[in-house]
Design an enzyme around this catalytic site. Structure first.
Site, short mmCIF file in Angstrom:
data_model
loop_
_atom_site.label_atom_id
_atom_site.label_comp_id
_atom_site.label_asym_id
_atom_site.label_seq_id
_atom_site.Cartn_x
_atom_site.Cartn_y
_atom_site.Cartn_z
N ASN A 131 -37.59 -1.60 0.05
CA ASN A 131 -38.11 -0.39 0.15
C ASN A 131 -38.94 0.07 1.09
O ASN A 131 -38.84 1.17 1.40
CB ASN A 131 -38.74 -0.27 -1.37
CG ASN A 131 -39.90 -1.35 -1.55
OD1 ASN A 131 -39.76 -2.34 -0.71
ND2 ASN A 131 -40.93 -0.90 -2.58
N LYS A 164 -36.83 -14.00 5.57
CA LYS A 164 -35.79 -13.80 4.66
C LYS A 164 -35.91 -12.38 4.24
O LYS A 164 -36.40 -12.20 3.17
CB LYS A 164 -35.80 -14.78 3.37
CG LYS A 164 -34.34 -14.78 2.51
CD LYS A 164 -34.38 -13.67 1.68
CE LYS A 164 -33.08 -13.64 0.97
NZ LYS A 164 -32.65 -12.10 0.60
N ALA A 189 -34.33 -8.60 2.35
CA ALA A 189 -33.23 -8.26 1.48
C ALA A 189 -32.12 -8.03 2.01
O ALA A 189 -31.79 -7.62 3.27
CB ALA A 189 -33.87 -6.83 0.86
N SER A 190 -30.91 -8.27 1.39
CA SER A 190 -29.72 -8.20 1.86
C SER A 190 -29.05 -7.10 2.23
O SER A 190 -27.92 -7.06 2.87
CB SER A 190 -28.65 -9.09 0.76
OG SER A 190 -29.13 -10.41 0.57
N GLU A 211 -46.78 -10.30 -4.02
CA GLU A 211 -47.12 -8.73 -4.29
C GLU A 211 -45.70 -8.32 -5.00
O GLU A 211 -44.77 -8.13 -4.72
CB GLU A 211 -47.41 -7.83 -3.06
CG GLU A 211 -47.78 -6.58 -3.30
CD GLU A 211 -46.69 -5.41 -3.55
OE1 GLU A 211 -46.13 -5.11 -4.61
OE2 GLU A 211 -46.42 -5.10 -2.42
N LEU A 212 -45.97 -8.21 -6.63
CA LEU A 212 -44.76 -8.02 -7.41
C LEU A 212 -44.71 -6.59 -7.84
O LEU A 212 -45.09 -5.67 -7.04
CB LEU A 212 -44.64 -9.03 -8.45
CG LEU A 212 -44.89 -10.40 -7.92
CD1 LEU A 212 -44.83 -11.39 -9.35
CD2 LEU A 212 -43.87 -11.18 -7.11
N CYS A 242 -43.78 -0.06 -5.13
CA CYS A 242 -44.58 -0.64 -6.19
C CYS A 242 -45.79 0.22 -6.54
O CYS A 242 -46.15 0.14 -7.51
CB CYS A 242 -44.84 -2.01 -5.57
SG CYS A 242 -43.49 -3.06 -5.45
#
Length: 471
Positions: A137, A160, A162-163, A234-235, A268
């Site tokens: 995002n 790594k 996001a795809s 951080e979710l 978020c």
């Protein structure tokens, strides 16, 4: 999920990428370890010069990388440019401040003497290669706010990403290479989520940071816990936005529109639950709904667009399910609530406001990752705080009131990592950022963030033994 660039404004797949195989992953892990052994011994001046070079390059690349970001995840081009500029600012901030933030700390002479020593200090030393699992995002900012402090502390980084943002991920690796960082200091791993556990368990990886969903955080934390490795998470968030009678209602409503729809609502820290005192509920609701209706939904490459598409078809479907569940259980749709007829291609969704929301609805409990706001009418501050805290999340919060006692009460009682009064939540390199409850733990940014991946080392000197005089 394939590693691919898919334009969310059209649904067109533009490029696909092969995942790294085991042999290539091994090479990159070894490079990260080897680079750390020498990079950790560099001084702050050298690290700062490298980071400033990277910032200068990103500033020059701003337009090109903004277009890449918009193509891959759909945010309006103006927002993508602003994201790149924010990264430049943070890189320069850490280049300037890292040495002071990590300066040796000295206990008082009295405490040193009481410990039985002659001298003591605390030194912040780097941990080693840090794995960063990052979301789509804010595909530049999320990475830079990890990488800038981690590199300035003397760590090396493994990304790594996001795809669905592989071009952005590869750009970031190239950015640090062009800036002159030694080989292996910052590398992108084009791997799927299934390969993360193996990388995290590798003994060369010292720690991990993740920004993403609660399930992803739980997975990384459990593996890291099994390996006894430090993590920062951080979710998700379901941030409350409290509006009380003394507030500037027109300004609160104006900012509320931006706070809910920034990044196409996929943030978020976007305000999601609007908790409004009954005395000003009607006025705020009218202004807020009018503002949401006035937003232009369209081509994210158009500078006049306010809201672009959601990042994926699945993301839009998830949002639609939440809205339909709310409607089925009695919520009132004040605006939006559907796909715009003017944009049949791509993954667009209208800015939406739901009223009459109750705990029976999924939207009351779950994070809405898109331009959907929920409204709550409350009788007083006590009820406002109760509703605000009635969530599993605790990332940030927003409060609109001129009353100093109410401001202090909210700063004391809201269960969140941030309380923003008479303004909307926004991250800044000098301010710690993170959450509580199921929004995660640890902090990014500021001195707190740079110290997360440091070995806080006590150095203590005792009285040396007497040395016999030479004959």
């Amino acid at each position: 999920m394939p590693i691919a660039t898919i334009n969310p404004a059209t649904g067109e797949t533009l490029q696909t990428f092969e995942s790294l195989g085991a042999e290539e992953i091994e090479k990159r892990l070894e490079r990260a370890r080897t680079a750390f052994e020498t990079y950790r011994t560099t001084g702050f001046d050298e690290r700062a010069e490298l980071l400033r070079r990277a910032a200068d390059l990103l500033e020059k690349d701003q337009e090109d990388i903004a277009r890449t970001v918009t193509t891959e995840m759909g945010k309006p081009i103006a927002a993508a440019r602003a994201e790149a500029a924010k990264c430049v600012k943070a890189m320069r901030w850490y280049a300037e401040h890292a040495e002071g933030l990590l300066a040796d700390e000295h206990p008082s002479p009295a405490d040193v003497e009481d410990s039985g020593g002659t001298k003591a200090y605390v030194r912040y030393r780097p941990l080693g290669p840090v794995l960063a699992v990052m979301p789509w995002n804010f595909p530049l900012w999320q990475v830079i706010r990890f990488a800038a402090p981690a590199l300035m502390a003397g760590n090396t980084g493994l990304l790594k990403h996001a795809s669905n943002v592989p071009r952005t991920a590869l750009y970031l690796e190239d950015l640090f290479r062009r800036a002159g960082y030694p080989e292996g200091c910052f590398q992108t791993l084009l791997i799927g989520s299934g390969a993360v556990e193996g990388v995290l368990r590798d003994p060369r990886v010292a720690a991990a940071t993740l920004t993403g969903s609660e399930p992803a955080g739980r997975s990384v934390a459990s593996v890291a816990g099994d390996e006894i490795k430090k993590t920062v998470l951080e979710l998700g968030g379901s941030d409350p936005y409290l509006v009380l009678p003394s507030a500037d209602i027109a300004r609160a409503a104006e900012v509320a529109v931006t706070a809910r729809t920034q990044n196409n609502g996929q943030s978020c820290i976007a305000a999601k639950r609007f908790i409004v005192h009954r005395d000003v509920y009607d006025e705020f609701t009218r202004l807020f709904v009018d503002g949401m209706k006035a937003l232009k939904v369209g081509d994210p490459m158009d500078d006049s667009t306010d809201v672009g598409p959601l990042s994926s078809e699945r993301g839009r479907a998830d949002l639609e399910e939440l809205v339909e569940d709310a409607r089925k259980h009695g919520a009132t749709v004040l605006c939006g609530g559907r796909r715009p007829a003017s944009h049949p291609a791509g993954w667009f969704y209208e800015p939406t406001v739901l009223a009459d929301v109750t705990p029976r609805m999924r939207v009351h409990r779950e994070e809405t990752f898109g331009p959907v706001a929920t409204l709550y009418k409350v009788a007083d501050l006590d009820q406002a705080i109760e509703v605000a805290n009635d969530t599993a999340f605790g990332l940030s919060s927003n409060v609109w009131t001129r009353d100093e006692e109410e401001q202090e009460r909210c700063a004391r009682d809201l269960q969140a990592g941030g309380v923003y009064i008479n303004g909307m939540t926004a991250s800044h390199p000098a301010m710690p950022f993170g959450g509580v409850k199921r929004s995660g733990y640890g902090r990014e940014l500021s001195g707190h963030g740079i110290r997360e991946f440091c070995n806080v080392t006590t150095v203590w000197y005792g009285t040396p033994p007497d040395v016999p005089a030479a004959e």
